[in-house]
Design a protein around this motif. Structure first.
Motif, PDB file in Angstrom:
ATOM      1  N   ARG A  55     -22.049  94.281  13.384  1.00 54.66           N
ATOM      2  CA  ARG A  55     -22.485  94.290  12.699  1.00 54.66           C
ATOM      3  C   ARG A  55     -22.166  95.353  11.971  1.00 54.66           C
ATOM      4  O   ARG A  55     -20.944  96.541  11.978  1.00 54.66           O
ATOM      5  CB  ARG A  55     -23.946  95.272  13.501  1.00 54.66           C
ATOM      6  CG  ARG A  55     -24.076  96.467  14.102  1.00 54.66           C
ATOM      7  CD  ARG A  55     -24.713  97.075  15.321  1.00 54.66           C
ATOM      8  NE  ARG A  55     -24.930  97.960  15.785  1.00 54.66           N
ATOM      9  CZ  ARG A  55     -25.816  98.788  16.441  1.00 54.66           C
ATOM     10  NH1 ARG A  55     -26.459  98.183  16.668  1.00 54.66           N
ATOM     11  NH2 ARG A  55     -25.470  99.884  16.784  1.00 54.66           N
ATOM     12  N   GLN A  56     -22.690  95.393  10.956  1.00 56.26           N
ATOM     13  CA  GLN A  56     -22.675  95.964   9.572  1.00 56.26           C
ATOM     14  C   GLN A  56     -23.750  96.616   9.146  1.00 56.26           C
ATOM     15  O   GLN A  56     -24.942  95.430   8.279  1.00 56.26           O
ATOM     16  CB  GLN A  56     -21.534  95.286   8.338  1.00 56.26           C
ATOM     17  CG  GLN A  56     -21.137  96.418   7.759  1.00 56.26           C
ATOM     18  CD  GLN A  56     -20.970  95.584   6.800  1.00 56.26           C
ATOM     19  OE1 GLN A  56     -20.055  94.676   6.150  1.00 56.26           O
ATOM     20  NE2 GLN A  56     -19.602  96.702   5.927  1.00 56.26           N
ATOM     21  N   ALA A  57     -24.442  97.645   8.974  1.00 52.41           N
ATOM     22  CA  ALA A  57     -25.530  98.279   8.415  1.00 52.41           C
ATOM     23  C   ALA A  57     -25.068  98.635   7.504  1.00 52.41           C
ATOM     24  O   ALA A  57     -23.969  98.899   6.384  1.00 52.41           O
ATOM     25  CB  ALA A  57     -26.493  99.255   8.939  1.00 52.41           C
ATOM     26  N   PRO A  58     -25.680  98.819   5.935  1.00 52.08           N
ATOM     27  CA  PRO A  58     -25.752  99.260   4.374  1.00 52.08           C
ATOM     28  C   PRO A  58     -25.228  99.898   4.835  1.00 52.08           C
ATOM     29  O   PRO A  58     -25.479 101.578   5.200  1.00 52.08           O
ATOM     30  CB  PRO A  58     -27.144  99.360   4.060  1.00 52.08           C
ATOM     31  CG  PRO A  58     -28.191  98.583   5.115  1.00 52.08           C
ATOM     32  CD  PRO A  58     -27.691  98.208   6.106  1.00 52.08           C
ATOM     33  N   GLY A  59     -23.718 100.129   3.532  1.00 47.94           N
ATOM     34  CA  GLY A  59     -23.408 101.526   3.581  1.00 47.94           C
ATOM     35  C   GLY A  59     -22.091 101.932   4.528  1.00 47.94           C
ATOM     36  O   GLY A  59     -21.901 103.515   4.987  1.00 47.94           O
ATOM     37  N   LYS A  60     -21.961 101.196   5.634  1.00 46.76           N
ATOM     38  CA  LYS A  60     -20.976 101.724   7.402  1.00 46.76           C
ATOM     39  C   LYS A  60     -20.259 100.600   6.924  1.00 46.76           C
ATOM     40  O   LYS A  60     -20.830  98.876   6.624  1.00 46.76           O
ATOM     41  CB  LYS A  60     -22.427 101.760   7.762  1.00 46.76           C
ATOM     42  CG  LYS A  60     -23.079 102.665   8.461  1.00 46.76           C
ATOM     43  CD  LYS A  60     -24.127 103.293   9.525  1.00 46.76           C
ATOM     44  CE  LYS A  60     -24.770 104.409   9.776  1.00 46.76           C
ATOM     45  NZ  LYS A  60     -25.628 104.966  10.481  1.00 46.76           N
ATOM     46  N   VAL A  85     -26.801  93.366   9.501  1.00 45.71           N
ATOM     47  CA  VAL A  85     -25.910  92.037   9.782  1.00 45.71           C
ATOM     48  C   VAL A  85     -25.150  92.007  10.895  1.00 45.71           C
ATOM     49  O   VAL A  85     -24.649  92.898  11.123  1.00 45.71           O
ATOM     50  CB  VAL A  85     -25.553  91.702   8.740  1.00 45.71           C
ATOM     51  CG1 VAL A  85     -25.397  90.331   8.885  1.00 45.71           C
ATOM     52  CG2 VAL A  85     -26.109  92.324   7.384  1.00 45.71           C
ATOM     53  N   TYR A  86     -25.556  91.349  11.560  1.00 45.98           N
ATOM     54  CA  TYR A  86     -24.809  91.034  13.036  1.00 45.98           C
ATOM     55  C   TYR A  86     -23.840  89.583  12.500  1.00 45.98           C
ATOM     56  O   TYR A  86     -24.278  88.235  12.412  1.00 45.98           O
ATOM     57  CB  TYR A  86     -26.179  90.532  14.296  1.00 45.98           C
ATOM     58  CG  TYR A  86     -26.507  91.657  14.916  1.00 45.98           C
ATOM     59  CD1 TYR A  86     -27.464  92.342  13.655  1.00 45.98           C
ATOM     60  CD2 TYR A  86     -26.088  92.654  15.858  1.00 45.98           C
ATOM     61  CE1 TYR A  86     -28.263  93.962  14.425  1.00 45.98           C
ATOM     62  CE2 TYR A  86     -26.575  93.452  15.771  1.00 45.98           C
ATOM     63  CZ  TYR A  86     -27.597  93.762  15.269  1.00 45.98           C
ATOM     64  OH  TYR A  86     -27.995  95.550  15.942  1.00 45.98           O
ATOM     65  N   TYR A  87     -22.817  90.239  12.930  1.00 44.79           N
ATOM     66  CA  TYR A  87     -21.615  88.498  12.744  1.00 44.79           C
ATOM     67  C   TYR A  87     -21.198  88.549  14.185  1.00 44.79           C
ATOM     68  O   TYR A  87     -21.025  89.132  14.729  1.00 44.79           O
ATOM     69  CB  TYR A  87     -20.398  89.169  11.493  1.00 44.79           C
ATOM     70  CG  TYR A  87     -20.816  89.292  10.118  1.00 44.79           C
ATOM     71  CD1 TYR A  87     -21.946  90.833  10.592  1.00 44.79           C
ATOM     72  CD2 TYR A  87     -21.094  88.372   9.714  1.00 44.79           C
ATOM     73  CE1 TYR A  87     -21.967  91.190   9.077  1.00 44.79           C
ATOM     74  CE2 TYR A  87     -21.235  88.915   8.401  1.00 44.79           C
ATOM     75  CZ  TYR A  87     -21.701  90.348   8.121  1.00 44.79           C
ATOM     76  OH  TYR A  87     -21.987  90.430   6.499  1.00 44.79           O
ATOM     77  N   CYS A  88     -21.631  86.598  15.052  1.00 44.56           N
ATOM     78  CA  CYS A  88     -20.402  86.698  15.570  1.00 44.56           C
ATOM     79  C   CYS A  88     -18.808  86.386  15.383  1.00 44.56           C
ATOM     80  O   CYS A  88     -18.537  86.085  13.946  1.00 44.56           O
ATOM     81  CB  CYS A  88     -21.267  85.452  16.524  1.00 44.56           C
ATOM     82  SG  CYS A  88     -21.232  83.814  15.559  1.00 44.56           S
TER      83      CYS A  88
END
Length: 122
Positions: free
Chosen positions: A37-42, A91-94
């Motif tokens: 996962r990727q959070a805004p700014g991270k 946003v979650y990525y597989c």
């Protein structure tokens, strides 16, 4: 080889969501599968992963709340997310490590899905 993720959405704190990711295309075997996962700014971070024999690993912040599983007949990996918190918003990525057959033997490549938004908010 393509990965397509489903199941994101808006949920209240304490709620649950189930993400799915289907692997399609011409391949020999799917090895490790995972969710990031990727959070805004991270930076993108590993959430959970599952090996070929079902062994699992979770990042500390989701241990006890999230469950990763796989269905090899359906070429699908799941992420059951319970007791969701606002800090799970991302946003979650597989991700999958997939073996394909070549003239010289098996070739291993890493593939990513397109990402699905999970928002935890009241």
């Amino acid at each position: 080889v393509q990965l397509q993720a489903f199941g994101g959405g808006l949920v209240q704190p304490g709620g649950s969501l189930r993400l799915s990711c289907v692997v399609s295309g011409n391949f020999f075997r799917i090895n490790t599968m995972g969710w990031y996962r990727q959070a805004p700014g991270k930076q993108r971070e590993l959430v959970a992963m599952i090996g070929l024999r079902g062994e699992t690993h979770y990042t500390d912040s989701v241990t006890g709340r999230f469950i990763i599983s796989r269905d090899d007949e359906a070429n699908t990996v799941y992420l059951q997310m319970n007791s969701l918190k606002p800090e799970d918003t991302a946003v979650y990525y597989c991700n999958a490590d997939v073996a394909t057959e070549t003239r010289s033997g098996l070739r291993f490549n890493e593939y990513w899905g397109q990402g699905t938004q999970v928002t935890v908010s009241s």
